[in-house]
Design a protein around this motif. Structure first.
Motif, mmCIF file in Angstrom:
data_model
loop_
_atom_site.group_PDB
_atom_site.id
_atom_site.type_symbol
_atom_site.label_atom_id
_atom_site.label_comp_id
_atom_site.label_asym_id
_atom_site.label_seq_id
_atom_site.Cartn_x
_atom_site.Cartn_y
_atom_site.Cartn_z
ATOM 1 N N ASN A 71 18.169 53.669 27.092
ATOM 2 C CA ASN A 71 17.874 52.336 27.620
ATOM 3 C C ASN A 71 17.933 52.319 29.146
ATOM 4 O O ASN A 71 17.089 51.712 29.806
ATOM 5 N N GLN A 72 18.923 53.006 29.732
ATOM 6 C CA GLN A 72 19.019 53.044 31.195
ATOM 7 C C GLN A 72 17.869 53.835 31.806
ATOM 8 O O GLN A 72 17.270 53.425 32.807
ATOM 9 N N LEU A 73 17.560 54.984 31.205
ATOM 10 C CA LEU A 73 16.454 55.791 31.719
ATOM 11 C C LEU A 73 15.130 55.059 31.558
ATOM 12 O O LEU A 73 14.260 55.112 32.439
ATOM 13 N N GLY A 74 14.956 54.352 30.414
ATOM 14 C CA GLY A 74 13.709 53.636 30.155
ATOM 15 C C GLY A 74 13.453 52.522 31.157
ATOM 16 O O GLY A 74 12.303 52.198 31.457
ATOM 17 N N VAL A 75 14.517 51.930 31.691
ATOM 18 C CA VAL A 75 14.358 50.873 32.694
ATOM 19 C C VAL A 75 14.224 51.462 34.092
ATOM 20 O O VAL A 75 13.387 51.015 34.902
ATOM 21 N N ALA A 76 15.008 52.480 34.403
ATOM 22 C CA ALA A 76 15.085 52.985 35.772
ATOM 23 C C ALA A 76 13.877 53.832 36.161
ATOM 24 O O ALA A 76 13.362 53.704 37.289
ATOM 25 N N LEU A 77 13.404 54.706 35.281
ATOM 26 C CA LEU A 77 12.333 55.626 35.666
ATOM 27 C C LEU A 77 11.035 54.896 36.023
ATOM 28 O O LEU A 77 10.395 55.253 37.027
ATOM 29 N N ALA A 89 3.955 63.641 38.033
ATOM 30 C CA ALA A 89 4.411 65.034 38.063
ATOM 31 C C ALA A 89 5.869 65.114 38.467
ATOM 32 O O ALA A 89 6.668 65.848 37.860
ATOM 33 N N GLY A 90 6.240 64.339 39.505
ATOM 34 C CA GLY A 90 7.633 64.340 39.950
ATOM 35 C C GLY A 90 8.576 63.811 38.895
ATOM 36 O O GLY A 90 9.664 64.353 38.675
ATOM 37 N N LEU A 91 8.171 62.737 38.190
ATOM 38 C CA LEU A 91 9.026 62.156 37.159
ATOM 39 C C LEU A 91 9.184 63.094 35.973
ATOM 40 O O LEU A 91 10.294 63.293 35.460
ATOM 41 N N VAL A 92 8.074 63.675 35.518
ATOM 42 C CA VAL A 92 8.153 64.577 34.356
ATOM 43 C C VAL A 92 9.023 65.790 34.666
ATOM 44 O O VAL A 92 9.939 66.145 33.909
ATOM 45 N N SER A 128 7.780 54.552 44.289
ATOM 46 C CA SER A 128 6.985 55.625 44.892
ATOM 47 C C SER A 128 5.575 55.135 45.210
ATOM 48 O O SER A 128 4.991 55.503 46.231
ATOM 49 N N LEU A 129 5.010 54.287 44.333
ATOM 50 C CA LEU A 129 3.658 53.773 44.584
ATOM 51 C C LEU A 129 3.657 52.782 45.741
ATOM 52 O O LEU A 129 2.724 52.774 46.572
ATOM 53 N N VAL A 130 4.685 51.953 45.830
ATOM 54 C CA VAL A 130 4.777 51.005 46.954
ATOM 55 C C VAL A 130 4.882 51.756 48.276
ATOM 56 O O VAL A 130 4.370 51.303 49.308
ATOM 57 N N ALA A 136 15.497 63.922 43.363
ATOM 58 C CA ALA A 136 16.123 62.607 43.213
ATOM 59 C C ALA A 136 16.136 62.179 41.749
ATOM 60 O O ALA A 136 17.161 61.702 41.242
ATOM 61 N N VAL A 137 14.997 62.340 41.056
ATOM 62 C CA VAL A 137 14.939 61.940 39.647
ATOM 63 C C VAL A 137 15.831 62.842 38.793
ATOM 64 O O VAL A 137 16.505 62.370 37.866
ATOM 65 N N GLY A 138 15.855 64.134 39.122
ATOM 66 C CA GLY A 138 16.720 65.052 38.378
ATOM 67 C C GLY A 138 18.183 64.683 38.525
ATOM 68 O O GLY A 138 18.936 64.660 37.537
ATOM 69 N N LEU A 139 18.592 64.381 39.769
ATOM 70 C CA LEU A 139 19.986 63.971 39.990
ATOM 71 C C LEU A 139 20.290 62.667 39.266
ATOM 72 O O LEU A 139 21.333 62.532 38.620
#
Length: 870
Positions: free
Chosen positions: A832-838, A796-799, A845-847, A507-510
C-alpha cells in the motif's frame, strides 16, 4: 602552462560562464549542499554520541583487566583479600552499584533524576579509575576523597547530576531505591574526566560500605575488578581460574568492552552509510551540470584547443569545475548541517542511550578528522562525477571551432560494455553478502550496497536501448508520433543518461528498501510483542531493567500476587550474567502457564520439542542476538554457573527478541528452582479472563491496589500490558526516525537530476527540435515528445529502482542488520505504501521536466538554423 595561469584561464572560461547561468549553477550547489549537509550532520551527531559512549565505557572500565562476578548473588567481600595475595595481581577493587532516584533537599531545587550510584574502595580503586573533583587543590582533594571512608553517608556527584539538581559541595540529597531511602551529604562535584564521565555524568560515588549499609548487604559486592602486574596477564588468568573454580564467572574486560563498542560502532556505520547515499545521489547533480556545460560549450572548447590548449588542460578545467562545486556544496552544507544537527544529535544520542548505554551530549563537537573526512568525501565525490564529462571534452577536435557537430549517438558496443559492467558488479553482490563481518563490521555488506547501486545505474542505457526497440506501430498507437520520436532520441542519448537515471534508481531503491525494511521490522516486532511480551499486567521491582534484576520481588508482594482471585500468574526469575564476554541474562519462566497465553517467536528449532526439552531440564532457548554474538546455535551445549551452582544445558532453539538488552537464555522456572533451591521471583505477568476492555479495566484496578499497598513512589514497577506493548513499538519506531530525513533528501536530489538531464538533452538537440518546428511540428507536439522521453526515463528508473530496492532490503535485513545488531526480521512488503509513493515519485520526475520544455522554445528557430548554416 603554469599552474597560476591555468587558474586565471579557468576563471575566464568557467567562472564567468557560471555567473551568466547563475540559477542553473546555484540549483546544483544547493542540491549538493543538502546532500553534503545531511552527510556532515549525521557524521557529526553519530561521532559525538559514540565518542561520549566510548569515554563513558573507558571511564567505567579504567585500567581493569578482569571482572569477577557470581551470577545470581554477590561476590563475597573476603575474595578481595584472596585476590590481593596473588603475586600477578596489582590491585583488586570491590564494586557495588545500582540505579537510584535522586532528589535534592535544597530549597528551590525541584524534580528528581535517575543516576548510577557506585560504591568502591577509594584506596584500592584509585589505580584503576582516576577521577578528580572540581575547584580543589591537590592536597585538599586527597583529603576530601579520603573522607568518603571516614565520614558516613557522603558522596561525590557527577557534573550533569549537579547541574540538574543545582548541587554543590555541602548540599544534601535523598536517594530512593525500592522502599529504601537515605539522605547523603555531597562532598564535591566530579570533573568531566575519568569516572566523572561515566553514565553521562549522572553519577554518585561513595565508599562501598555506604552502599552496603544502604542495601543491608554487608558481606557481598556486585563484582571485583582488578588489574594484573605488567606481563602477568596470561599466567594471572590461569591462576585466577584455578582459584575461582566453577562457582564464579571470570571475564576479560577487553572482551566485554569490545562487544559493546562493536554494537555502537555498527550503529554509527549504518547511519553513515545511509547518509552517504544522499551524498552519492548528489554526485549525479554534479555530473549533470558538468555534462550540461560540456555539451553547451563544445565550440568554446574547440576554440580553446585551436588556440593551443592541450587536452590535459581541458580535462583540468572540467575536473576543477567538479572540485569547486564540491567545495562550495560542502561550505554551504556545513551551516546547513549545523542548523539541524542539534535535533539530529538528540535523536542519535537518545537511540544510543536506549539501545546501548547512557550518553549525555547537548552540543555537537567538531573534530578535525570529521571535518577533514567530510570535505575530502564531498569534493572527491564531486570530482569523480565530473570525470566522464571532462574525459569526453578531451576528445573535442579543434576543427569544431569552424564546424560544430552534434555529440552523436552512443554506439551499440559502448552500451553493451556498460551493460556488461553493470551485470558484473551485480554478480559480486551475492558473494560479498556471504562473507563474514570484519571485527563485527559488515564491510562486505556495505561494499555490496555500493556495487548494487552502481550496477543498476549502469544497466540504465541498455534498458533505454531496449525500450527504443519497441515496434513503431505499437508505440504510435500509444502516444502518436511524439512518442515514436521520444524513443528514437533516447536511443541516441545512450550512456549519457546512465548516471542521471541512476540518480532516480538510487533514490527509488533506497526508498523501496527502507519501506520494506521498516514494514518488515514493524510487522515482526508486532508479532513478537503480542506473542512473547504477552500479559495484561506486569509486576517487577523498581528500575529492575536498569539494575539487572539485582533484587527479587518482596515476599509479601509475591504472596499477594499468588492470592489474587481469577487470575493466571506467570512468574519468572531473571539473573544477570556474562557469557564469553557478552552481557546477558538467564531467565527461568513458568512455561506451562506461559504456553496458555503465548510463547516465543522461534527462528530455529521445533517449538514443541524445545518446550519439552526445557521442561525436562536438558534444554534452553537463546535469543537471536545471543546466538549471533556468541556463535551458539541449536545443538550446542553450554556450561553456566548460577547462584554458585554449575549447570549444563543444550541449546534447543533460537527465538526472536527485540528488547534493547536481548541477549537472553530461557529455561523452565521449575528446573531453575530445583537446581538452585532459590524460590524467589524477579517479576510476574498476570493474565485476566474476558474481553480486551475487561482485561484492561481489571489490570488498572490491580495496579492501583498494588501501588496503594506497597508504595506508589518507590516500589514496585507495575505496567499495564497494553500500554507496555504500545511503548515498546514507539521505542522501536524511534530507531528509524533519522532515516526519514535521508530518504526525503535522496528524492529531492533525484528530481533535480531528472530536470538537469532533460535540459542537457534539449541543449544537445536544439537544432533538431527547432527543425521539427520549422517543418511544421507544433510546440505542443515537441512538448509531448519531451514528456514521453521523461516518462520513459522515469519508468526505467522506477522499474530498476524497485528491483534494486528489493535486493537492497534483503541485504539490509539479512546481512547488515544481522551482522551489526544480531536482528533479522520477517520479510514483509508494504504494497500500500509503495503503491501510493511510487506514482508520486514518477509525477515529481515529470514535473521536473518543465524547465527543459521552456528551454526548447527559448530562441527563434530561424536564428538557430541560420547559426547552424554558418
Amino acid at each position: 602552462m603554469s599552474f597560476f595561469l591555468g587558474l586565471r584561464i579557468y576563471g575566464w572560461f568557467s567562472l564567468r560562464y557560471a555567473r551568466r547561468h547563475l540559477w542553473r549553477t546555484a540549483a546544483v550547489i544547493v542540491g549538493l549542499s543538502l546532500g553534503a549537509g545531511i552527510f556532515v550532520a549525521v557524521r557529526f551527531a553519530t561521532t559525538t554520541s559514540v565518542r561520549s559512549f566510548e569515554r563513558s565505557m573507558g571511564a567505567v572500565s579504567g585500567r581493569a583487566d578482569f571482572v569477577v562476578t557470581r551470577p545470581g548473588e554477590g561476590v563475597p567481600s573476603h575474595l578481595v583479600r584472596d585476590l590481593l595475595s596473588m603475586r600477578h595481581i596489582e590491585t583488586a577493587s570491590p564494586i557495588l552499584s545500582l540505579m537510584v532516584r535522586v532528589q535534592s533537599t535544597h530549597r528551590g531545587a525541584e524534580g528528581a533524576a535517575v543516576a548510577r550510584w557506585v560504591g568502591l574502595d577509594p584506596i584500592l580503586d584509585r589505580p584503576l579509575r582516576p577521577w578528580a573533583v572540581q575547584r580543589l587543590e591537590k592536597p585538599e582533594e586527597t583529603q576530601r576523597w579520603m573522607r568518603l571512608m571516614s565520614d558516613p553517608d557522603t558522596v561525590f556527584v557527577g557534573s550533569t547530576l549537579a547541574r540538574a539538581l543545582r548541587l554543590e559541595a555541602g548540599s544534601a540529597i535523598t536517594v530512593h531505591y525500592q522502599d529504601r531511602r537515605r539522605t547523603l551529604k555531597v562532598l564535591g562535584i566530579l570533573k568531566d574526566e575519568g569516572l566523572g564521565l561515566a553514565h553521562g555524568g549522572l553519577m554518585l560515588i561513595s565508599d562501598v560500605a555506604t552502599v552496603q549499609e544502604f542495601l543491608g548487604q554487608f558481606e557481598r559486592v556486585d563484582r571485583v575488578e582488578g588489574v594484573f602486574v605488567e606481563g602477568g596477564s596470561e599466567t594471572g588468568y590461569q591462576e585466577l581460574e584455578n582459584l575461582l573454580g566453577s562457582s564464579y564467572a571470570l571475564d576479560r574486560v577487553v572482551d566485554r568492552t569490545r562487544s559493546s563498542r562493536s554494537m555502537v560502532a555498527a550503529y554509527e556505520q549504518n547511519l553513515s552509510v545511509l547518509s552517504f547515499v544522499s551524498l552519492f545521489v548528489g554526485m549525479f547533480l554534479v555530473y549533470s551540470l558538468t555534462a550540461f556545460n560540456s555539451v553547451s560549450r563544445r565550440r568554446e572548447v574547440a576554440v580553446m584547443r585551436s588556440l593551443g590548449a592541450s587536452a590535459r588542460f581541458v580535462f583540468f578545467v572540467f575536473i576543477l569545475d567538479g572540485l569547486v562545486l564540491g567545495l562550495l556544496g560542502w561550505a554551504i552544507g556545513i551551516p546547513v548541517s549545523l542548523a539541524f544537527s542539534r535535533d539530529l544529535l538528540q535523536a542519535v544520542s537518545a537511540t544510543v542511550t536506549l539501545l546501548f548505554a547512557r550518553v549525555d551530549v547537548s552540543t555537537v563537537s567538531l573534530n578535525f578528522w570529521d571535518v577533514a573526512v567530510s570535505v575530502v568525501l564531498t569534493t572527491g565525490v564531486a570530482a569523480l562525477a565530473a570525470w566522464q564529462p571532462a574525459h569526453s571534452m578531451m576528445r573535442v577536435p579543434p576543427q569544431e571551432a569552424i564546424r560544430p557537430r552534434s555529440a552523436g549517438a552512443e554506439s551499440e558496443t559502448k552500451v553493451r560494455r556498460l551493460t556488461m559492467a553493470g551485470l558484473g558488479l551485480l554478480a559480486t553482490v551475492l558473494p560479498l553478502c556471504m562473507m563474514p563481518p570484519l571485527q563485527g563490521v559488515p564491510v562486505a555488506g556495505y561494499a555490496a550496497v555500493f556495487f548494487l547501486f552502481c550496477g543498476f545505474s549502469l544497466l540504465a542505457p541498455g534498458v533505454l536501448k531496449r525500450l527504443s526497440k519497441l515496434p513503431s506501430p505499437l508505440v504510435r498507437r500509444l502516444g502518436g508520433e511524439p512518442c515514436v520520436l521520444a524513443l528514437r532520441q533516447l536511443e541516441r542519448a545512450g550512456a549519457r543518461v546512465a548516471l542521471s537515471v541512476g540518480a532516480l534508481i538510487t533514490a527509488v531503491g533506497l526508498f523501496t528498501a527502507l519501506v520494506i525494511m521498516i514494514s518488515s521490522f514493524r510487522k515482526t516486532v508486532e508479532a513478537w510483542v503480542y506473542q512473547t511480551v504477552s500479559g495484561d499486567l506486569f509486576v517487577r521491582p523498581m528500575m529492575a531493567d536498569m539494575n539487572g534484576y539485582r533484587d527479587p520481588l518482596p515476599a509479601h508482594l509475591v504472596h499477594f500476587l499468588r492470592n489474587i482471585p481469577d487470575v493466571d500468574v506467570v512468574a519468572y526469575r531473571r539473573i544477570a550474567m556474562s557469557y564469553r564476554g557478552v552481557d546477558c541474562a538467564l531467565e527461568g519462566i513458568d512455561l506451562d502457564r506461559l504456553q496458555r497465553h503465548g510463547g516465543f517467536l522461534f527462528l530455529k528449532g521445533n517449538p514443541q520439542d524445545a518446550y519439552d526439552a526445557m521442561k525436562a531440564g536438558d534444554g534452553v532457548i537463546v535469543s537471536e542476538v545471543f546466538s549471533n554474538r556468541t556463535g551458539f546455535g541449536v545443538g550446542d551445549r553450554m556450561a553456566l554457573s548460577v547462584l554458585g551452582v554449575p549447570m549444563e544445558f543444550r541449546v534447543v532453539g533460537v527465538y526472536r527478541d527485540y528488547r534493547t538488552q536481548s541477549a537472553v537464555i530461557y529455561t523452565d522456572l521449575r528446573v531453575l528452582h530445583n537446581r538452585t533451591k532459590d524460590r524467589a521471583w524477579s517479576g510476574a505477568r498476570l493474565f485476566f479472563p474476558g474481553s480486551e476492555e475487561a482485561k484492561v479495566q481489571r489490570a488498572l484496578e490491580i495496579r492501583d491496589e498494588i501501588l496503594t499497598r506497597f508504595g506508589a513512589r518507590d516500589a514496585p514497577d507495575v505496567m499495564v500490558g497494553k500500554s507496555l506493548r504500545r511503548d515498546i513499538l514507539q521505542v522501536f519506531d524511534q530507531t528509524f526516525a533519522v532515516t526519514t530525513v535521508l530518504l526525503v533528501m535522496a528524492l529531492m536530489v533525484a528530481s533535480l537530476g531528472m530536470m538537469t538531464t532533460l535540459t542537457i538533452m534539449v541543449l544537445e538537440r536544439s537544432v533538431f527540435l527547432n527543425t521539427l518546428i520549422a517543418v511544421g511540428s507544433s510546440p505542443g507536439q515537441v512538448r509531448r515528445m519531451l514528456l514521453w522521453e521523461a516518462l520513459f526515463m522515469a519508468v526505467a528508473g522506477l522499474v530498476l529502482g524497485v528491483a534494486c530496492g528489493f535486493v537492497l532490503s534483503t541485504i539490509l535485513i539479512e546481512v547488515i542488520n544481522a551482522q551489526s545488531f544480531g536482528w533479522t526480521f520477517l520479510y514483509h512488503v508494504a504494497w500500500n505504501q509503495l503503491g501510493v509513493a511510487l506514482p508520486l515519485i514518477a509525477a515529481a520526475s515529470l514535473v521536473a521536466t518543465v524547465p527543459a520544455q521552456r528551454l526548447a522554445f527559448r530562441d527563434s528557430p530561424v536564428v538557430l538554423l541560420r547559426e547552424d548554416d554558418h
